[in-house]
Design a protein around this motif. Structure first.
Motif, PDB file in Angstrom:
ATOM      1  N   TYR A   1      13.628 -34.550  45.167  1.00 55.38           N
ATOM      2  CA  TYR A   1      14.824 -33.797  44.803  1.00 55.38           C
ATOM      3  C   TYR A   1      15.760 -33.576  45.992  1.00 55.38           C
ATOM      4  O   TYR A   1      16.875 -33.087  45.819  1.00 55.38           O
ATOM      5  N   GLY A   2      15.287 -33.887  47.197  1.00 55.85           N
ATOM      6  CA  GLY A   2      16.113 -33.679  48.384  1.00 55.85           C
ATOM      7  C   GLY A   2      16.431 -32.222  48.634  1.00 55.85           C
ATOM      8  O   GLY A   2      17.520 -31.891  49.125  1.00 55.85           O
ATOM      9  N   ASN A   3      15.475 -31.330  48.307  1.00 53.64           N
ATOM     10  CA  ASN A   3      15.739 -29.890  48.395  1.00 53.64           C
ATOM     11  C   ASN A   3      14.761 -29.167  49.318  1.00 53.64           C
ATOM     12  O   ASN A   3      14.461 -27.985  49.129  1.00 53.64           O
ATOM     13  N   THR A   4      14.248 -29.882  50.320  1.00 51.30           N
ATOM     14  CA  THR A   4      13.135 -29.366  51.119  1.00 51.30           C
ATOM     15  C   THR A   4      13.574 -28.729  52.437  1.00 51.30           C
ATOM     16  O   THR A   4      14.662 -28.995  52.951  1.00 51.30           O
ATOM     17  N   LEU A   5      12.656 -27.913  52.957  1.00 50.34           N
ATOM     18  CA  LEU A   5      12.696 -27.465  54.348  1.00 50.34           C
ATOM     19  C   LEU A   5      11.451 -28.038  55.003  1.00 50.34           C
ATOM     20  O   LEU A   5      10.318 -27.720  54.599  1.00 50.34           O
ATOM     21  N   MET A   6      11.622 -28.899  55.988  1.00 57.09           N
ATOM     22  CA  MET A   6      10.490 -29.570  56.616  1.00 57.09           C
ATOM     23  C   MET A   6       9.826 -28.659  57.645  1.00 57.09           C
ATOM     24  O   MET A   6      10.455 -27.758  58.202  1.00 57.09           O
ATOM     25  N   LEU A   7       8.548 -28.923  57.901  1.00 60.10           N
ATOM     26  CA  LEU A   7       7.830 -28.112  58.886  1.00 60.10           C
ATOM     27  C   LEU A   7       8.418 -28.259  60.284  1.00 60.10           C
ATOM     28  O   LEU A   7       8.311 -27.337  61.102  1.00 60.10           O
TER      29      LEU A   7
ATOM     30  N   PRO B   1      -4.870 -20.093  45.783  1.00 54.95           N
ATOM     31  CA  PRO B   1      -3.541 -19.547  45.488  1.00 54.95           C
ATOM     32  C   PRO B   1      -2.446 -20.491  45.964  1.00 54.95           C
ATOM     33  O   PRO B   1      -2.508 -21.039  47.057  1.00 54.95           O
ATOM     34  N   SER B   2      -1.470 -20.691  45.105  1.00 53.62           N
ATOM     35  CA  SER B   2      -0.342 -21.556  45.458  1.00 53.62           C
ATOM     36  C   SER B   2       0.936 -20.845  45.025  1.00 53.62           C
ATOM     37  O   SER B   2       1.318 -20.896  43.853  1.00 53.62           O
ATOM     38  N   PRO B   3       1.600 -20.145  45.930  1.00 54.02           N
ATOM     39  CA  PRO B   3       2.770 -19.347  45.558  1.00 54.02           C
ATOM     40  C   PRO B   3       3.928 -20.213  45.088  1.00 54.02           C
ATOM     41  O   PRO B   3       4.058 -21.375  45.472  1.00 54.02           O
ATOM     42  N   LYS B   4       4.757 -19.618  44.239  1.00 52.41           N
ATOM     43  CA  LYS B   4       5.948 -20.318  43.775  1.00 52.41           C
ATOM     44  C   LYS B   4       6.870 -20.564  44.967  1.00 52.41           C
ATOM     45  O   LYS B   4       7.266 -19.621  45.654  1.00 52.41           O
ATOM     46  N   LEU B   5       7.187 -21.820  45.209  1.00 52.09           N
ATOM     47  CA  LEU B   5       8.005 -22.151  46.375  1.00 52.09           C
ATOM     48  C   LEU B   5       9.150 -23.067  45.934  1.00 52.09           C
ATOM     49  O   LEU B   5       9.011 -24.290  45.939  1.00 52.09           O
ATOM     50  N   PRO B   6      10.268 -22.480  45.548  1.00 51.59           N
ATOM     51  CA  PRO B   6      11.400 -23.296  45.098  1.00 51.59           C
ATOM     52  C   PRO B   6      12.094 -23.979  46.261  1.00 51.59           C
ATOM     53  O   PRO B   6      12.037 -23.531  47.407  1.00 51.59           O
ATOM     54  N   GLY B   7      12.753 -25.079  45.941  1.00 49.97           N
ATOM     55  CA  GLY B   7      13.574 -25.756  46.924  1.00 49.97           C
ATOM     56  C   GLY B   7      14.965 -25.168  46.979  1.00 49.97           C
ATOM     57  O   GLY B   7      15.279 -24.161  46.317  1.00 49.97           O
ATOM     58  N   LEU B   8      15.827 -25.790  47.741  1.00 48.39           N
ATOM     59  CA  LEU B   8      17.164 -25.250  47.966  1.00 48.39           C
ATOM     60  C   LEU B   8      17.994 -25.183  46.696  1.00 48.39           C
ATOM     61  O   LEU B   8      18.914 -24.362  46.585  1.00 48.39           O
ATOM     62  N   ASP B   9      17.661 -26.033  45.701  1.00 46.35           N
ATOM     63  CA  ASP B   9      18.417 -26.036  44.449  1.00 46.35           C
ATOM     64  C   ASP B   9      17.743 -25.219  43.356  1.00 46.35           C
ATOM     65  O   ASP B   9      18.176 -25.231  42.212  1.00 46.35           O
ATOM     66  N   GLY B  10      16.662 -24.544  43.699  1.00 40.54           N
ATOM     67  CA  GLY B  10      15.960 -23.716  42.724  1.00 40.54           C
ATOM     68  C   GLY B  10      14.832 -24.410  42.007  1.00 40.54           C
ATOM     69  O   GLY B  10      13.979 -23.754  41.405  1.00 40.54           O
ATOM     70  N   ARG B  11      14.821 -25.747  42.025  1.00 44.64           N
ATOM     71  CA  ARG B  11      13.713 -26.485  41.427  1.00 44.64           C
ATOM     72  C   ARG B  11      12.532 -26.502  42.391  1.00 44.64           C
ATOM     73  O   ARG B  11      12.644 -26.064  43.541  1.00 44.64           O
ATOM     74  N   LYS B  12      11.382 -26.987  41.931  1.00 48.21           N
ATOM     75  CA  LYS B  12      10.217 -27.100  42.793  1.00 48.21           C
ATOM     76  C   LYS B  12      10.571 -27.885  44.047  1.00 48.21           C
ATOM     77  O   LYS B  12      11.247 -28.909  43.983  1.00 48.21           O
TER      78      LYS B  12
ATOM     79  N   VAL C   1      15.191 -13.194  39.410  1.00 49.58           N
ATOM     80  CA  VAL C   1      15.632 -14.516  38.935  1.00 49.58           C
ATOM     81  C   VAL C   1      16.261 -15.322  40.073  1.00 49.58           C
ATOM     82  O   VAL C   1      16.880 -16.361  39.827  1.00 49.58           O
ATOM     83  N   CYS C   2      16.082 -14.838  41.305  1.00 48.88           N
ATOM     84  CA  CYS C   2      16.718 -15.475  42.456  1.00 48.88           C
ATOM     85  C   CYS C   2      15.709 -16.296  43.257  1.00 48.88           C
ATOM     86  O   CYS C   2      14.707 -15.756  43.739  1.00 48.88           O
ATOM     87  N   PRO C   3      15.925 -17.609  43.411  1.00 45.44           N
ATOM     88  CA  PRO C   3      15.010 -18.449  44.201  1.00 45.44           C
ATOM     89  C   PRO C   3      14.862 -17.998  45.647  1.00 45.44           C
ATOM     90  O   PRO C   3      13.801 -18.164  46.248  1.00 45.44           O
ATOM     91  N   VAL C   4      15.918 -17.411  46.214  1.00 45.09           N
ATOM     92  CA  VAL C   4      15.837 -16.928  47.594  1.00 45.09           C
ATOM     93  C   VAL C   4      14.790 -15.821  47.696  1.00 45.09           C
ATOM     94  O   VAL C   4      13.997 -15.774  48.652  1.00 45.09           O
ATOM     95  N   PHE C   5      14.760 -14.945  46.701  1.00 51.81           N
ATOM     96  CA  PHE C   5      13.778 -13.867  46.742  1.00 51.81           C
ATOM     97  C   PHE C   5      12.354 -14.404  46.559  1.00 51.81           C
ATOM     98  O   PHE C   5      11.399 -13.835  47.098  1.00 51.81           O
ATOM     99  N   ASP C   6      12.201 -15.503  45.811  1.00 51.10           N
ATOM    100  CA  ASP C   6      10.882 -16.128  45.698  1.00 51.10           C
ATOM    101  C   ASP C   6      10.365 -16.533  47.080  1.00 51.10           C
ATOM    102  O   ASP C   6       9.174 -16.415  47.369  1.00 51.10           O
ATOM    103  N   LEU C   7      11.257 -17.011  47.935  1.00 53.06           N
ATOM    104  CA  LEU C   7      10.851 -17.355  49.298  1.00 53.06           C
ATOM    105  C   LEU C   7      10.595 -16.116  50.139  1.00 53.06           C
ATOM    106  O   LEU C   7       9.694 -16.107  50.984  1.00 53.06           O
ATOM    107  N   HIS C   8      11.371 -15.065  49.905  1.00 55.38           N
ATOM    108  CA  HIS C   8      11.105 -13.804  50.603  1.00 55.38           C
ATOM    109  C   HIS C   8       9.679 -13.327  50.303  1.00 55.38           C
ATOM    110  O   HIS C   8       8.975 -12.823  51.200  1.00 55.38           O
TER     111      HIS C   8
END
Length: 363
Positions: free
Chosen positions: A235-241, A219-230, A272-279
Motif C-alpha cells: 500500500y506504500g503506507n509504511t514507516l520503516m524501522l 498480542p498484535s496491536p492494531k497498527l494502521p499505515g499512513l492512509d489508515g489501512r493496514k 475512529v482516528c488512525p493516529v490515535f491507534d498509533l498513540h
C-alpha cells in the motif's frame, strides 16, 4: 562466532518471516517485538523464509539474498540476540525441502485447499498466476519448517491458527501411518473410553516422531499505515524501522485522521482516528489521556497530536537504529550469525529428518 548459550532444557518456540526487505513498524509490532521477549523464556529458532518468497513471487523473485540480509539486519536491530536464540535462513538448511517433499506424499489435497488464506490470497493477488503447486503447498512447507524442530509452541496471530492446525494434522497423520509407538499406545487401550483417551494423550505420553505443536497466540496491536489501512509495503503506507527522524515527522504529518474533524476548531473522536491507534501503541498512558482530552475538546490540533506521536515513535526506534548501524558497519557479523545459526538449525533438522526416515524404514 561463539557458541550460543541457548538452553536445551527450555520449551521450544519456532517462527519465521518472509524476506520482503527492510522491515516496517507493522512487521516489528506484529511479530519481532514478541519474539524478542520470547527469547528470554524459550529455546527459540527464528528463520528467514526465503523459499516461501518464491511461492508468490517465483516469476520475479528480485534479489532474495539482499532482502534476506536486510531482514537479518532488522532481526538483530530489533533485539534478537544470537546468544539467546538461533537465527538462520531457511534455504541454508536443506532438510526443510526434504521434509516438505516427504509430507507431500501423504497429505490430501483437500487439506491444502481448505486453508483460508489459499483462496484469500488468490483473490488479493489476481495479477499473479498462482495456479501452482508451490502456492497450494506453501502451508505444507510451513508444516515442514515447524516440525523439523519439534517445537512446543508456534507464536502466531489469530489469522495463522489454521496453519498451525494443519501442521498438527500432518504430524498426526505421519505418526499414525509410520510411527509404531502411536499404534502400540492405541492397541494397549482395553475399552472405547480408554482408546479415545489414548488417542488424545498419545502425543504427550510417548515420544512420537513428530509431536504436535501448540499455537501460541501473541498480542498484535492494531497498527494502521499512513492512509489508515493496514500498514503494508504493497500500500506504500509504511514507516520503516530505519526511517530517519525527519522522514518520520514528515510522513506522520500526512497521516489521515478523524474525517469528521474538518477544521481546527472541530472536536474530534480519537476512537475512529488512525493516529490515535498509533498513540495507543507508542505513547505512554498519560500522553494518550492528554491526546484524548485535547482532541475531543478541540484543545489541540491534529498537527500537534501528530508531533507528539512522532516524538514517541522516534524514541522507540532510536535503540533499534543504533543497533542496526553497528551491524551495517560490520556486515561480516551478520553473515557469521546466519552461518552459525544455520549450523545449529541443521544439526536439529538432520536429526529430525533421520527420525522420519527411520520411521518409514528408509534409514
Amino acid at each position: 562466532m561463539a557458541e550460543t548459550s541457548v538452553s536445551n532444557s527450555r520449551r521450544r518456540v519456532l517462527s519465521g518471516m518472509r524476506p520482503t526487505g527492510k522491515l516496517h513498524l507493522g512487521n516489528y509490532m506484529g511479530a519481532l517485538y514478541n519474539w524478542v521477549r520470547l527469547q528470554d523464556q524459550y529455546d527459540c529458532f527464528f528463520f528467514i523464509a526465503d523459499w516461501h518468497a518464491l511461492t508468490t513471487d517465483y516469476a520475479n523473485p528480485g534479489n532474495v539474498k539482499e532482502k534476506c540480509f536486510e531482514v537479518a539486519l532488522d532481526f538483530l536491530a530489533g533485539g534478537l540476540d544470537p546468544e539467546k536464540c538461533v537465527i538462520f535462513r531457511q534455504s541454508h538448511v536443506p532438510e526443510h525441502a526434504s521434509l516438505h517433499l516427504l509430507f507431500s506424499m501423504f497429505t490430501p489435497l483437500g487439506w491444502l485447499e481448505r486453508v483460508p488464506t489459499y483462496k484469500d490470497q488468490q483473490e488479493q493477488l489476481r495479477e499473479k498466476d498462482l495456479a501452482t503447486y508451490g502456492f497450494l503447498g506453501y502451508p505444507l512447507l510451513q508444516a515442514a519448517d515447524i516440525l523439523l524442530y519439534k517445537p512446543d509452541f508456534v507464536p502466531v496471530g489469530q489469522d495463522q491458527v489454521a496453519h498451525v492446525e494443519l501442521t498438527r494434522e500432518v504430524a498426526r497423520r505421519f505418526n499414525q501411518l509410520y510411527d509404531s509407538r502411536w499404534s502400540e499406545a492405541i492397541a494397549q487401550a482395553e475399552s472405547d473410553k480408554e482408546r479415545i483417551k489414548a488417542e488424545v494423550s498419545a502425543n504427550s505420553l510417548i515420544e512420537l516422531t513428530f509431536p504436535e505443536p501448540q499455537a501460541l497466540l501473541t498480542p498484535s496491536p492494531k497498527l494502521p499505515g499512513l492512509d489508515g489501512r493496514k500498514m503494508s509495503k504493497s500500500y506504500g503506507n509504511t514507516l520503516m524501522l530505519n526511517e530517519s527522524e525527519a522522514d518520520i515527522r514528515a510522513k506522520l504529518k500526512t497521516m489521515v485522521t478523524d474525517p469528521a474533524r474538518v477544521r481546527r476548531t472541530d472536536p474530534g473522536n480519537p476512537d475512529v482516528c488512525p493516529v490515535f491507534d498509533l498513540h495507543k501503541v507508542f505513547s505512554p498512558a498519560e500522553k494518550q489521556a492528554e491526546v484524548r482530552e485535547g482532541c475531543t475538546t478541540a484543545g489541540i490540533g491534529c498537527i500537534q497530536c501528530k508531533g507528539w506521536l512522532a516524538d514517541n515513535v522516534v524514541a522507540e526506534l532510536a535503540p533499534i537504529q543504533e543497533r542496526r548501524a553497528k551491524y551495517e558497519a560490520n556486515p561480516h557479523l551478520v553473515t557469521e550469525i546466519l552461518e552459525a545459526g544455520a549450523a545449529r538449525a541443521h544439526a536439529k533438522a538432520a536429526a529430525s529428518m533421520k527420525d522420519a526416515l527411520v520411521a518409514l524404514g528408509m534409514e
